[in-house]
Design an enzyme around this catalytic site. Structure first.
Site: not given
Ligand code: HXC
Ligand code: NAP
Length: 278
Positions: A14, A93, A143, A187
């Site tokens: 993704t 998140f 950050y 960013g």
């Molecule tokens: C507070 C939260 C929460 C939220 C989840 N939790 N979301 N707490 N606020 N919004 C808590 C849950 O209640 C749980 O705690 C624990 O986190 C784990 O949640 P699960 O859903 O059971 O975990 P899991 O299925 O492993 O999912 C992991 C995840 C989820 C990180 C919470 O969002 C995920 O799968 N993310 C993957 C993709 C992603 O995040 N992409 C964004 C990357 S962007 P409890 O105590 O209830 O068990 C990025 C860019 C940054 O990094 C910069 C942007 C400009």
């Molecule tokens: P994204 O689409 O949500 O990408 C995150 C990917 O990580 C997903 O494909 C997810 O796939 C995978 N992933 C999450 N948990 C995993 C686990 N436990 N094991 C294996 N794979 C896992 O978000 P994105 O915006 O493209 O982010 C990509 C990277 O860029 C990240 O490192 C993010 O911090 C960085 N970044 C993004 C931004 C932005 O503005 N988009 C800014 C700064 C930095 P599954 O859920 O299928 O596992």
């Protein structure tokens, strides 16, 4: 530019990971993508195959060292030898830190910091044994810098800072094995994963764009070009570096007087003419 290369890319199904996978494949690399969900990984591989490229995937939760080890072995078998690792998978998140549960903190740190360590160690030890070198690119955030950080995403800030520390530490420790480690600090780049979790509203998105010095977010090809350069042979002497790609966004927040960008020309003209009259 990447002909003959074999790249292991986490979170390659993704967002930015997907864009990198497609771009690297277009430039001749064989790509092995991993993530937790099969569907997006399969779709990326299908698209690469349709375009005549080479790709494969494995389901792998990077938090689990045994799963990473199994995926690394499968990737090595698929492509003879993986020579490049991209630690791109992340979890994030926004939340008020006082309300986080221990599991919430662990969920993000487990993916970002432990996951990047598991993958880096899995390939690092192979590359050291093979004596053929290797390449690691870590996707962090602006950050992540230890003297910056960000409120409301504290688990991510802690984990990304750790990944940056791993990048600079191993760049030195493993240089003698011809293993390079670098990072990219993006960013804002619109992706479903980031936007759905970190953009509270359309209004907030407009505010973020309006505050940006270039008044726009990043384009995926801008990041994939930078990633390609950093892992390519053209960057052989770049090691332990973190390249920011944000159109000047974080600097916008750093300069004490940068908010003056909001002053309309008329206000400047008024101040200037008042000064001229003195
Ligand atoms: C507070 C939260 C929460 C939220 C989840 N939790 N979301 N707490 N606020 N919004 C808590 C849950 O209640 C749980 O705690 C624990 O986190 C784990 O949640 P699960 O859903 O059971 O975990 P899991 O299925 O492993 O999912 C992991 C995840 C989820 C990180 C919470 O969002 C995920 O799968 N993310 C993957 C993709 C992603 O995040 N992409 C964004 C990357 S962007 P409890 O105590 O209830 O068990 C990025 C860019 C940054 O990094 C910069 C942007 C400009
Ligand atoms: P994204 O689409 O949500 O990408 C995150 C990917 O990580 C997903 O494909 C997810 O796939 C995978 N992933 C999450 N948990 C995993 C686990 N436990 N094991 C294996 N794979 C896992 O978000 P994105 O915006 O493209 O982010 C990509 C990277 O860029 C990240 O490192 C993010 O911090 C960085 N970044 C993004 C931004 C932005 O503005 N988009 C800014 C700064 C930095 P599954 O859920 O299928 O596992």
């Amino acid at each position: 530019m990447l002909k003959g290369r074999a790249i292991f890319l986490t979170g390659g199904g993704t967002g930015l990971g997907r864009s990198m996978a497609l771009h690297f494949a277009k430039l001749g690399a064989r790509v092995f993508v991993v993530g937790r969900r099969e569907q997006p990984l399969m779709e990326v591989c299908d698209e690469i195959h349709r375009n005549g490229g080479s790709a494969a995937f494995a389901i792998c939760d990077v938090r689990n060292a045994a799963e990473v080890e199994a995926a690394a072995a499968a990737a090595d078998q698929q492509f003879d030898r993986i020579d490049t690792l991209i630690n791109n998978a992340a979890g994030n998140f926004m939340a008020r830190t006082e309300s986080l549960s221990p599991n919430a903190f662990n969920a993000v740190v487990g993916i970002v910091l432990n996951g990047s360590f598991h993958c880096t160690q899995a390939f690092g030890k192979r590359w050291i044994e093979q004596k053929l070198g290797g390449n690691v690119l870590n996707i962090v955030t602006t950050y992540a810098s230890a003297n910056c950080g960000s409120g409301f995403v504290v688990p991510s800030a802690c984990a990304k800072a750790g990944v940056l520390a791993m990048t600079t530490s191993l760049a030195v420790e493993w240089a003698k094995y011809h293993i390079r480690l670098n990072a990219i600090a993006p960013g804002p780049f619109p992706t479903e994963g980031a936007w759905s979790r970190l953009m509270p509203s359309k209004q907030f998105e407009e505010h973020a764009r309006d505050k940006h010095p270039m008044k726009r977010f990043g384009r995926h090809e801008e990041l994939t070009n930078l990633a390609t350069f950093l892992i390519s042979d053209m960057a052989e002497y770049i090691n332990g570096e973190c390249v920011v790609i944000d159109g000047g966004q974080w600097l916008r927040g750093a300069g004490e007087f940068n908010d003056l960008a909001m002053l309309p020309d008329a206000a400047w003209e008024q101040m200037e003419s008042a000064r001229a009259k003195k």
